[in-house]
Every structure is written in structure tokens, then in C-alpha cells.
Write a protein that holds these residues in place. Structure first.
Motif, mmCIF file in Angstrom:
data_model
loop_
_atom_site.group_PDB
_atom_site.id
_atom_site.type_symbol
_atom_site.label_atom_id
_atom_site.label_comp_id
_atom_site.label_asym_id
_atom_site.label_seq_id
_atom_site.Cartn_x
_atom_site.Cartn_y
_atom_site.Cartn_z
ATOM 1 N N CYS A 1 55.649 77.397 0.551
ATOM 2 C CA CYS A 1 54.486 77.302 -0.157
ATOM 3 C C CYS A 1 54.504 77.712 -1.668
ATOM 4 O O CYS A 1 55.338 78.942 -1.630
ATOM 5 C CB CYS A 1 53.399 77.623 0.567
ATOM 6 N N VAL A 2 54.223 77.244 -2.623
ATOM 7 C CA VAL A 2 54.519 77.560 -3.948
ATOM 8 C C VAL A 2 52.759 78.085 -4.615
ATOM 9 O O VAL A 2 52.167 77.108 -4.427
ATOM 10 C CB VAL A 2 55.105 76.633 -4.836
ATOM 11 N N CYS A 3 52.714 78.853 -5.170
ATOM 12 C CA CYS A 3 51.400 79.246 -5.997
ATOM 13 C C CYS A 3 51.484 79.115 -7.274
ATOM 14 O O CYS A 3 52.711 79.161 -7.959
ATOM 15 C CB CYS A 3 50.934 80.807 -5.648
ATOM 16 N N PRO A 4 50.452 79.105 -8.004
ATOM 17 C CA PRO A 4 50.448 78.753 -9.482
ATOM 18 C C PRO A 4 50.630 80.027 -10.281
ATOM 19 O O PRO A 4 50.736 81.209 -9.741
ATOM 20 C CB PRO A 4 49.090 78.102 -9.862
ATOM 21 N N CYS B 1 49.435 74.140 2.638
ATOM 22 C CA CYS B 1 49.600 75.265 1.932
ATOM 23 C C CYS B 1 48.608 75.042 1.006
ATOM 24 O O CYS B 1 47.869 74.099 0.620
ATOM 25 C CB CYS B 1 50.793 74.931 0.861
ATOM 26 N N GLN B 2 47.954 76.274 0.328
ATOM 27 C CA GLN B 2 46.808 76.593 -0.293
ATOM 28 C C GLN B 2 47.012 75.555 -1.710
ATOM 29 O O GLN B 2 46.029 75.056 -1.995
ATOM 30 C CB GLN B 2 46.430 77.996 -0.284
ATOM 31 N N HIS B 3 48.051 75.829 -2.327
ATOM 32 C CA HIS B 3 48.167 75.225 -3.599
ATOM 33 C C HIS B 3 49.306 74.075 -3.383
ATOM 34 O O HIS B 3 48.776 72.856 -3.619
ATOM 35 C CB HIS B 3 48.880 76.251 -4.741
ATOM 36 N N ARG B 4 50.447 74.287 -3.323
ATOM 37 C CA ARG B 4 51.318 73.040 -3.325
ATOM 38 C C ARG B 4 52.602 73.185 -2.384
ATOM 39 O O ARG B 4 53.010 74.422 -2.069
ATOM 40 C CB ARG B 4 52.140 72.891 -4.674
ATOM 41 N N CYS B 5 53.015 72.371 -1.660
ATOM 42 C CA CYS B 5 54.120 72.256 -0.369
ATOM 43 C C CYS B 5 55.141 71.915 -0.932
ATOM 44 O O CYS B 5 55.333 70.723 -1.635
ATOM 45 C CB CYS B 5 53.495 71.722 0.840
ATOM 46 N N VAL B 6 56.447 72.351 -0.680
ATOM 47 C CA VAL B 6 57.874 72.174 -1.179
ATOM 48 C C VAL B 6 58.548 71.981 -0.112
ATOM 49 O O VAL B 6 58.738 72.910 0.849
ATOM 50 C CB VAL B 6 58.232 73.148 -2.078
ATOM 51 N N ASN B 7 58.725 70.677 0.276
ATOM 52 C CA ASN B 7 59.968 70.554 1.419
ATOM 53 C C ASN B 7 61.209 70.928 1.124
ATOM 54 O O ASN B 7 61.849 70.971 0.121
ATOM 55 C CB ASN B 7 59.948 69.077 1.803
ATOM 56 N N THR B 8 61.890 71.544 2.350
ATOM 57 C CA THR B 8 63.089 71.973 2.350
ATOM 58 C C THR B 8 63.831 71.514 3.507
ATOM 59 O O THR B 8 63.141 70.885 4.346
ATOM 60 C CB THR B 8 63.272 73.577 2.221
#
Length: 490
Positions: free
Chosen positions: A313-316, A300-307
Motif C-alpha cells: 500500500c502506498v500513501c500520498p 489499501c486506504q489510498h493506492r495498492c501496488v501489486n508485487t
């Protein structure tokens, strides 16, 4: 047969023909004679004689049994019930000694016709019945019995007892325990005797019944365990024994649903598979979540959240997830109206945020001549040695941008004959990360020479100096550039 020149009549011819037939039927070659079981053909005696199995067969009787030869067979008898002195002698034919041929001198007899005699029937065999054994007239006197003589005076042969009705009944030596089989053997009663045998799963070795190792002969398809007198078959894990108790069939373990996700049956086993986003645990049946975010920090470009079974992927704040579901795109709050600027302010969007710009207020002695420009008149003594105009500009810059990078261009809007222009960064670059590169006589480019990190706001005064030696003029103008450096490199 008639010979010319001889005076033979029909009676003489018939008599000679009958004699020739008798000789042809009585004299047979030895190799064509067949004898029944228990007999052998004696070529010298030209007849079938009894075969002594007690001498020709090795170990005809086992244990403490005595072999007694009989006409056409033999018996195995206990040693205590048999007298060796009464054993019948086998038939030994006399050696054949052919008489030498002595021809009689020929003396012709005068011809005397005589009546034809009746031919004897007994010496001639019946040709329609096939070749039988040579005719032997019965011997004179009583014949010797083919069974052994016993010391007792019983009227029955050995192995039989006189019943109440006077007949001879077979004695069951096995039931009467009068047999001499060893403990490892089984007694089987026969007519007039008994035999010692081994039970199923054993064979006779040196007079003893020993267990047969059936597993050596591949009776079982998979696993075999030998036991005394028998064996047992079993199957490996993943198989069941069939009804024949020898072969194995595959078990479909998937019918019992041993896997948490998918199951694939195989020969003798099974294999579990997992849905996308999961991996098989150490027990081989359970599926656990696969942490895709741990594979790479660039997923992910910013932060990866596992599910469970996936990731996101989550952006700021100030960004939204792009269509590729991995990169972040700036959210323009000024266009969407999602901002807090007043109507008197101007909303300025930059990467990851926005700012509200207040209305332009020119510092004394400058006066506002446009929405973003202040001017100091040359007629005003306070404007001496000050820039003639100040133009206000704003731009955004991503944090950590690669360098060198051309980020802003500046050029003269008024051109005077004989004049030239000088460009430089006058103020605001304390870290010396910027410089001006002149691209022509009337223009220059602001270059970022080193990366900068955000979030921060940098205010640069870019000066353009106009020099005209013909009229001895020197003046300057300022572009006050406000750079909003974002927090993230996108």
C-alpha cells in the motif's frame, strides 16, 4: 463246527471250513469291484470288460482321423492307413442266465473216514494281497492283438517302422509331413502316432484354431490390447508397467520437478501448488502472480501496488503507511521539522500537508492585543459599527467528511447581566455548507451540513452579537476561522 448228537470228527470240520472260505473269496458283490482306466465292470459277467471309447466319446478323433478301439484305450489313425474290415470287435459278454435251484433229496451216507486230500492252490486267491479280479484260466488258442491290423506285412504296429537292427522305431509323422493336421493346427508327435493341437493363444473351435481374446479374462491390471495368439498390457498415464508385464506401478512425477513451485504426488498423477501470492496457470504446472489489488478497491486506504507474490500500500505525499500496512496516517511536518517555514512564521499542520502562517498584522483601525487577536477601541470613531474584536483561528477538515458534523464551538467569554447572545456565519460561506447551531445562551456550534472536497482553504467569519436591552447595548465580536480542507478523505 461241531454239532451235538452227530458223530463228526476233526477231519470233516476242516474240510467244511476250507469250502466256506473258498466260496467267500470267489463270490464278491458287483458294486465293490474296481476296474482300471479304459475298462468297465460287467455285473452279469462279473468281470472287467474293455470300454469302447470310439462309441462312448463324442468326437474322440477330429478331422480326417479314424478312431480305433484298443484293449483299455483307443488310437486316432489316418483314414487311408486303416482298414475298417480289420477293426477288432469289442468284447460282448454273454448274458448271464442263472440256473434254477433244484435241491437234491437228502440221503444219509454211512460214515467212512478217508484221508484229508491236498487242497488245490490255483483256484484260491491270496487273502493278504487284497481283492483282485476273479480268477479266469487262460483261454485256449492264440490271443487277438489289441492294435489294428494293417494291410502291409510289416512286423511293426502302425506308427512304427523297422530299424536296421530289427527293432521298431517310432515314426515322426510331424517331421515327415505325413500328418493330416489343418494349417491352423500344430502337429505334435507321440509314440506310435501324433496329435493336432493349437499353439498358445489359440483354442480349437469346430476343428479350427481361433484366437483367444485374453483381454476378456482380466489378464492386465489396466489396459489390454488383444493380438493374434497373444496380448499386450499397458498402463495409463502416470503409471509404468512392472516386470511381470501385467501390473502397473505409480510414477512419482515430482522427482522430475514438473512444477514451478511445489509438487504433490498422487496415485497415477500429481498436483502442483503455488506459494502465497501466486495462482496456478492454465497448464497446471506454472505459477503466475496473483494480482491482489484487483480483488478489491478497499484493500489499501489510498493506492495498492501489486508485487510478485504480494502487494503493498502506498500513501500520498504528506502521509505515511500505518502499522497495519494498509491505512495512511498524516505526517506532521511541523513536529518532524520537515517543513520550509521561517523562524518568523508559524508552522500549521493539517491532513496531508502544512502551511506557514505569517505573523499577525491587524488592519486599520484594529490593533494587535495578542498573538492571534486584534481589537478596535470604542473610543476610536472609525471603530463605530465594526466588530469589537477579531480572533484568528485555524483548523483542518478531511475531504468528503460525513455530514452533518460538528466541527467548531464558539462561546462568550464575558457575561453581562441581562444580556443575551446571537451567533451566525457572517461571511465566507458562499456555498452555504455551514451553519451555527446555538447550544446554550452563551455558546454555539459550527455545523458542516454538506460534504466539501479538497484541497481548498475556506475563511469563515463567525459572529457573536451581544445584546443588552437594560443598558441599550449592542456589540459584536468575530472569530475569523480558516479551514484547510485536505485533498484526501483521510
Amino acid at each position: 463246527m461241531l454239532f451235538p448228537g452227530r458223530d463228526f470228527d476233526a477231519w470233516t470240520s476242516a474240510r467244511m471250513l476250507a469250502a466256506l472260505m473258498f466260496i467267500a473269496l470267489c463270490i464278491q458283490p458287483g458294486h465293490g469291484q474296481t476296474c482300471g482306466e479304459g475298462f468297465a465292470y460287467d455285473r452279469r459277467a462279473r468281470q472287467c470288460v474293455d470300454l469302447d471309447e470310439c462309441r462312448s466319446l463324442p468326437d474322440a478323433c477330429r478331422g480326417d482321423m479314424v478312431c480305433v478301439n484298443q484293449n483299455g484305450g483307443y488310437l486316432c489313425m489316418p483314414r487311408g492307413l486303416y482298414s475298417q474290415s480289420h477293426r477288432p470287435e469289442p468284447y460282448r459278454p454273454e448274458p448271464y442266465r442263472p440256473e434254477p435251484y433244484r435241491p437234491e433229496p437228502y440221503r444219509p451216507e454211512p460214515y467212512r473216514p478217508a484221508p484229508v486230500p491236498a487242497l488245490p492252490e490255483a483256484p484260491y486267491p491270496d487273502p493278504a494281497a487284497g481283492h483282485q479280479e476273479p480268477f479266469r484260466p487262460p483261454a485256449s488258442g492264440p490271443a487277438e492283438p489289441s492294435y489294428p491290423r494293417v494291410r502291409s506285412n510289416t512286423p511293426c504296429i502302425l506308427g512304427y517302422a523297422v530299424a536296421e537292427d530289427g527293432t521298431c522305431n517310432d515314426i515322426d509323422e510331424c517331421e515327415a509331413s505325413s500328418h493330416q493336421c489343418n494349417p491352423t493346427q500344430v502337429c505334435i508327435n507321440t509314440a506310435g502316432g501324433y496329435t493336432c493341437s493349437c499353439t498358445e493363444g489359440y483354442w480349437l473351435v469346430a476343428g479350427q484354431c481361433q484366437d483367444i481374446d485374453e483381454c476378456r479374462y482380466g489378464y492386465c491390471q489396466q489396459l489390454c490390447a488383444n493380438t493374434l495368439g497373444s496380448y499386450s498390457c499397458s498402463c495409463r498415464p502416470g503409471f509404468l508397467i512392472n516386470g511381470d508385464e501385467r501390473t502397473c506401478q505409480d510414477v512419482d512425477e515430482c522427482e522430475e520437478e514438473p512444477c514451478s513451485h511445489g509438487c504433490l504426488n498422487s496415485y497415477g498423477s500429481f498436483m502442483c501448488n503455488c506459494d502465497e501470492g501466486f495462482e496456478l496457470a492454465a497448464d497446471g504446472t506454472t505459477c503466475i502472480d496473483l494480482d491482489e489489488c484487483g480483488f478489491s478497491e478497499y484493500l489499501c486506504q489510498h493506492r495498492c501496488v501489486n508485487t510478485p507474490g504480494s502487494f503493498s500500500c502506498v500513501c500520498p505525499p504528506g502521509y505515511y503507511v500505518f502499522e497495519d500496512e494498509r491505512s495512511c496516517e498524516d505526517l506532521n511536518e511541523c513536529d518532524t521539522g520537515n517543513n520550509t517555514c521561517t523562524t518568523a512564521q508559524v508552522c500549521f499542520n493539517f491532513q496531508g500537508g502544512y502551511t506557514c502562517l505569517d505573523p499577525l498584522q491587524c488592519e486599520t483601525p484594529y490593533i494587535e492585543v495578542a498573538d492571534n487577536q486584534c481589537m478596535c477601541s470604542a473610543e476610536n470613531p472609525q471603530c463605530r459599527d465594526k466588530p469589537f474584536t477579531i480572533l484568528y483561528r485555524h483548523m483542518d477538515l478531511s475531504s468528503g467528511r460525513t455530514v452533518p458534523a460538528d466541527i467548531f464551538q464558539m462561546q462568550a467569554t464575558t457575561r453581562y447581566p441581562g444580556a443575551f447572545y446571537i451567533f451566525k456565519v457572517k461571511s465566507g460561506d458562499g456555498d452555504r455548507v455551514f451553519y451555527m447551531r446555538q447550544t446554550s445562551n452563551v455558546s454555539a456550534t459550527l455545523v458542516l451540513s454538506r460534504p466539501v472536497s479538497g484541497p481548498q482553504t475556506i475563511v469563515l467569519d463567525l459572529e457573536m452579537t451581544t445584546v443588552n436591552n437594560v443598558i441599550n447595548f449592542r456589540g459584536s465580536s468575530i472569530i475569523r476561522l480558516t479551514v484547510f480542507v485536505s485533498e484526501h478523505p483521510f
